[in-house]
Design a protein around this motif. Structure first.
Motif, PDB file in Angstrom:
ATOM      1  N   SER A 263       0.872  -1.174   0.000  1.00 54.94           N
ATOM      2  CA  SER A 263       0.000   0.000   0.000  1.00 54.94           C
ATOM      3  C   SER A 263       0.906   1.220   0.000  1.00 54.94           C
ATOM      4  CB  SER A 263      -0.912  -0.001   1.224  1.00 54.94           C
ATOM      5  OG  SER A 263      -1.666   1.205   1.252  1.00 54.94           O
TER       6      SER A 263
ATOM      7  N   ILE B 206       5.011   8.810   8.601  1.00 55.28           N
ATOM      8  CA  ILE B 206       4.741   7.989   9.786  1.00 55.28           C
ATOM      9  C   ILE B 206       6.039   7.730  10.552  1.00 55.28           C
ATOM     10  CG2 ILE B 206       3.872   5.760  10.610  1.00 55.28           C
ATOM     11  CD1 ILE B 206       1.625   7.402   9.557  1.00 55.28           C
TER      12      ILE B 206
ATOM     13  N   ARG C 213      -0.012  14.144  14.852  1.00 56.21           N
ATOM     14  CA  ARG C 213      -0.999  13.439  15.670  1.00 56.21           C
ATOM     15  C   ARG C 213      -0.456  12.074  16.099  1.00 56.21           C
ATOM     16  NH1 ARG C 213      -6.494  12.248  14.069  1.00 56.21           N
ATOM     17  NH2 ARG C 213      -6.269  11.088  16.006  1.00 56.21           N
TER      18      ARG C 213
ATOM     19  N   VAL D  70      -1.178   8.236  16.012  1.00 58.62           N
ATOM     20  CA  VAL D  70      -1.976   7.400  15.116  1.00 58.62           C
ATOM     21  C   VAL D  70      -2.463   6.130  15.815  1.00 58.62           C
ATOM     22  CG1 VAL D  70      -1.899   5.989  13.035  1.00 58.62           C
ATOM     23  CG2 VAL D  70      -0.883   8.268  13.032  1.00 58.62           C
ATOM     24  N   LYS D  71      -1.543   5.445  16.470  1.00 62.95           N
ATOM     25  CA  LYS D  71      -1.907   4.133  17.011  1.00 62.95           C
ATOM     26  C   LYS D  71      -1.093   3.791  18.245  1.00 62.95           C
ATOM     27  CE  LYS D  71      -1.035  -0.025  15.049  1.00 62.95           C
ATOM     28  NZ  LYS D  71      -1.141  -1.185  14.123  1.00 62.95           N
TER      29      LYS D  71
ATOM     30  N   HIS E 287      -6.012   8.193  19.510  1.00 65.68           N
ATOM     31  CA  HIS E 287      -5.404   7.235  18.589  1.00 65.68           C
ATOM     32  C   HIS E 287      -6.264   5.989  18.472  1.00 65.68           C
ATOM     33  CE1 HIS E 287      -4.016   7.116  22.793  1.00 65.68           C
ATOM     34  NE2 HIS E 287      -4.406   5.858  22.692  1.00 65.68           N
ATOM     35  N   ALA E 288      -6.019   5.215  17.432  1.00 65.10           N
ATOM     36  CA  ALA E 288      -6.550   3.849  17.372  1.00 65.10           C
ATOM     37  C   ALA E 288      -5.761   3.014  18.375  1.00 65.10           C
ATOM     38  CB  ALA E 288      -6.410   3.284  15.965  1.00 65.10           C
TER      39      ALA E 288
ATOM     40  N   GLU F 178       2.051  10.340  13.520  1.00 68.10           N
ATOM     41  CA  GLU F 178       2.073  10.977  12.197  1.00 68.10           C
ATOM     42  C   GLU F 178       2.875  12.252  12.329  1.00 68.10           C
ATOM     43  OE1 GLU F 178      -1.626  11.749   9.416  1.00 68.10           O
ATOM     44  OE2 GLU F 178      -1.209  13.527  10.613  1.00 68.10           O
TER      45      GLU F 178
ATOM     46  N   ALA G  17     -11.284   4.534  15.208  1.00 66.00           N
ATOM     47  CA  ALA G  17     -10.463   4.455  13.992  1.00 66.00           C
ATOM     48  C   ALA G  17      -9.786   5.799  13.754  1.00 66.00           C
ATOM     49  CB  ALA G  17     -11.328   4.089  12.789  1.00 66.00           C
ATOM     50  N   VAL G  18      -8.582   5.755  13.193  1.00 66.19           N
ATOM     51  CA  VAL G  18      -7.832   6.978  12.890  1.00 66.19           C
ATOM     52  C   VAL G  18      -7.302   6.884  11.469  1.00 66.19           C
ATOM     53  CG1 VAL G  18      -5.677   8.225  13.361  1.00 66.19           C
ATOM     54  CG2 VAL G  18      -7.180   7.592  15.240  1.00 66.19           C
TER      55      VAL G  18
ATOM     56  N   SER H 195      -4.697   8.244   8.617  1.00 65.40           N
ATOM     57  CA  SER H 195      -3.472   8.998   8.356  1.00 65.40           C
ATOM     58  C   SER H 195      -3.096   8.751   6.904  1.00 65.40           C
ATOM     59  CB  SER H 195      -2.353   8.544   9.295  1.00 65.40           C
ATOM     60  OG  SER H 195      -1.147   9.203   8.940  1.00 65.40           O
TER      61      SER H 195
ATOM     62  N   ILE I 240      -4.256   5.560   4.802  1.00 68.49           N
ATOM     63  CA  ILE I 240      -4.430   4.364   5.634  1.00 68.49           C
ATOM     64  C   ILE I 240      -5.435   4.654   6.758  1.00 68.49           C
ATOM     65  CG2 ILE I 240      -3.265   2.722   7.164  1.00 68.49           C
ATOM     66  CD1 ILE I 240      -2.412   2.271   4.352  1.00 68.49           C
TER      67      ILE I 240
ATOM     68  N   PHE J 258      -6.477   3.186  10.262  1.00 70.72           N
ATOM     69  CA  PHE J 258      -6.117   2.279  11.343  1.00 70.72           C
ATOM     70  C   PHE J 258      -7.343   2.097  12.247  1.00 70.72           C
ATOM     71  CE2 PHE J 258      -2.265   4.470  10.015  1.00 70.72           C
ATOM     72  CZ  PHE J 258      -1.304   3.472   9.989  1.00 70.72           C
ATOM     73  N   VAL J 259      -7.877   0.896  12.300  1.00 74.65           N
ATOM     74  CA  VAL J 259      -9.030   0.637  13.154  1.00 74.65           C
ATOM     75  C   VAL J 259      -8.546  -0.009  14.456  1.00 74.65           C
ATOM     76  CG1 VAL J 259     -11.236  -0.571  13.341  1.00 74.65           C
ATOM     77  CG2 VAL J 259     -10.530   0.386  11.144  1.00 74.65           C
TER      78      VAL J 259
ATOM     79  N   GLU K 171      -6.888   0.429   3.356  1.00 74.70           N
ATOM     80  CA  GLU K 171      -6.389   1.507   2.491  1.00 74.70           C
ATOM     81  C   GLU K 171      -7.606   2.232   1.942  1.00 74.70           C
ATOM     82  OE1 GLU K 171      -3.185   1.118  -0.916  1.00 74.70           O
ATOM     83  OE2 GLU K 171      -5.196   0.947  -1.747  1.00 74.70           O
TER      84      GLU K 171
END
Lengths: 201, 201, 201
Positions: free
Chosen positions: A38, B41, B98, B100-101, B136-137, B159, C35-36, C38, C41, C43-44, C159
Motif C-alpha cells: 500500500s 509515519i 498526531r 496514530v496508534k 489514537h486507534a 504521524e 479508527a484513525v 493517516s 491508511i 487504522f481501526v 487503504e
C-alpha cells in the motif's frame, strides 16, 4: 565489519555472498496473502520458521522446549520466509529502500524473559542483508501459543522505492546501474567464502 | 478541563507545564533502532517501563504481582520512553501532527481481563500532551511474558508533519509562530503548578 | 463462486445481499478512538466480539472454553465491529480501496495451535465483502488473556481511496457511476436470498 563498498552491495548479492538461497514463499492457509503493498509500504504476513525441504525448527516454547539460541535460529528462518514473500511480491529485493518494522512474537515458557535475544535472530539477518537500511523499529513480546506450535512468529514491514513518477523510475535506474558497477568491483575483489551452513540459519 | 487555548499549546510546553522531564531515550539491545520514519509515519519501537535513574515499575504480571493501577503507571512510563525516542528522531515533539496508534501488551496473570484500564495509562498521557491530536486507534492485549519480566510494553505510532515541499515548511513556520504567541499568552495567564510527582508517572 | 460482475458490486451492497446489518460502532472505554486516518491508511482499533443487542460470543479461551468454530464465529463478529467503525469514520465502506492487514489475537488454551483457523473467520468475511480487494497480509497469534475475557480480538487496517487531487476525485466519480450501473444490473438479475442467519455470523 561493514565497509563503505558493502553498503552499495545489492541485497540479493549479499544473500549470494552468504550462500543463502531464499525458500519458496510459504502459501497462506486461508483467504489472505503473503504480502500486501500500500503506497510505499510492503506489509508482509507473520512468518513462521517452517521451510519446505529444510529441517524445521524444534517446536514448543522457548525457555522450556528450546534454548534462546534455538529461538534465535528460528527467528532467522522466519525472516527468510518474509524475504521470499517480499521478493515474490516485488520481483526483487532491490526494490526495498529500507526495513521499517519488525514485530517478533516468541512462544514463551512461564518466566522466560529473553524475547529480545530471540528476535535478534530476525534483526541480525535483516542487517546482514540490507546493511544500515536493514535497521528497524522493533517490538518483542512473549505470547502463549503460536500456530502449529512453532516457537517464533515474525512480522516484517518494508519501505519500497517510490516509482509513481517517471522521474523516480529514472533515478532508480541510475542508482541501480551505479550499484551494479559497485557490485562487479566487489565481486572481483572478494575472496571466495565457505558454503552456507544450514544449521546456523 | 481542556480549553481552546490549551489546544494551541505545544506538546513540549505541555510537558513543562506538568513538570514532566523526558528521560534519555532507551538504547536498543540489538541491531534495531528506537524509532524509524517512513513517509509521514514515525514507527517507535515497543517501549518498556524502565527509565535510567528513576525507580522502576514493579516486575511481574498484572493481576498477580501488580494491581491495575500499578500497570497504568507502568504504561505511562512506557509512553515517556516513546516520547523521548520520538524527540530524538525528530528533533522536537512539535514535528508530530498526531498520534496514530497505540498497541499495548500487558503481561497478564491467568484470568486478568482489565488490559484496557492498564493501557489507559498510555492513552491518557498522550492526550495530556497532544490534546485531541493525541487520541489514537488502540489495541490492548494480554500476553504471557515480556522482556525482562516487565508488566507492560507499549508501541506508539505517530504521524509527522509533511515537509516535502517548501509550501509545507512555510505553513509550518506560520503555524509555529501562531502557536508561540498563544503559548506566551498562556504562560502569562496560567498560575504556577506544583512539581511533578515522580511516583505518579 | 465469484463472477466478474460480483467484483464490481459495492461492499455495502454485498452486506445487504448477505443480509448483514452493521452494528453500532463500539464506544471506546478510554481516551482513544474507534479508527484513525493517516494519509491513505485507516487504522481501526482492536475489536472484540461484543455487539449491543446481539447474543455475545462465549467467553474464555479457544481450545478449552470454545471450539475453533466458535472462535471463527467470534472473529467474524470482530470484523463486523471493525467495518462499523470504518464506516463511521469514512461515511461509507465504498471509500475503502482495499484491506491491507489483519492482526488476529486468539486467547489460547495451553497447547492450542489452530489460531489460523480461528482468524479465517475474519479473513473470510473481509473477502466476502470486498472480493479480491479484501485479501490482506495477516498475523495470527495466541495470547494469554484478552479484555473482558473475550476469546478473540482483531485489528484491521484499510487503504482508502486517495482524494487529495481533483483528478482523483473525478476518477472516483466515474468509477462509482460504473459500479452503480453494474450494481443495478446485478440487482435485477439475482434471485432473492434467505435472511441472514444470526447464529452463523
Amino acid at each position: 565489519m561493514q565497509t563503505e563498498v558493502d553498503l552499495l552491495v545489492l541485497p540479493e548479492e549479499k544473500l549470494r555472498q552468504k550462500g543463502i538461497v531464499l525458500p519458496e514463499p510459504p502459501k497462506p492457509i486461508g483467504t489472505y496473502l503473503p504480502a500486501v503493498r500500500s503506497g510505499n509500504i510492503l506489509f508482509v504476513s507473520g512468518m513462521i520458521p517452517k521451510i519446505a525441504g529444510q529441517p524445521s525448527s524444534p517446536k514448543g516454547k522457548v525457555g522450556r522446549d528450546l534454548t534462546s539460541q534455538e529461538g534465535y535460529d528460528a527467528a532467522r528462518l522466519c525472516v527468510l520466509n518474509a524475504l521470499a514473500a517480499a521478493k515474490m511480491e516485488l520481483g526483487g529485493l532491490d526494490r526495498i529502500s529500507r526495513v521499517v518494522k519488525v514485530v517478533g512474537y516468541v512462544a514463551s515458557a512461564e518466566g522466560f524473559a529473553d524475547q529480545p535475544l530471540v528476535i535478534n535472530g530476525a534483526s541480525d539477518l535483516l542487517v546482514d542483508v540490507f546493511g544500515e537500511k536493514g535497521k528497524h523499529a522493533r517490538v518483542s513480546v512473549g505470547v502463549a501459543e503460536l500456530p502449529g506450535n512453532v516457537p517464533v512468529e515474525v512480522e516484517v514491514t518494508f519501505e519500497i522505492k517510490g516509482s509513481e513518477t517517471g522521474a523516480d523510475i529514472e533515478a532508480d535506474h541510475v542508482q541501480e546501474n551505479l550499484l551494479k558497477e559497485a557490485e562487479q568491483k566487489t565481486s572481483a575483489r572478494r575472496r571466495s567464502r565457505g558454503p552456507y551452513r544450514k544449521a546456523a540459519v
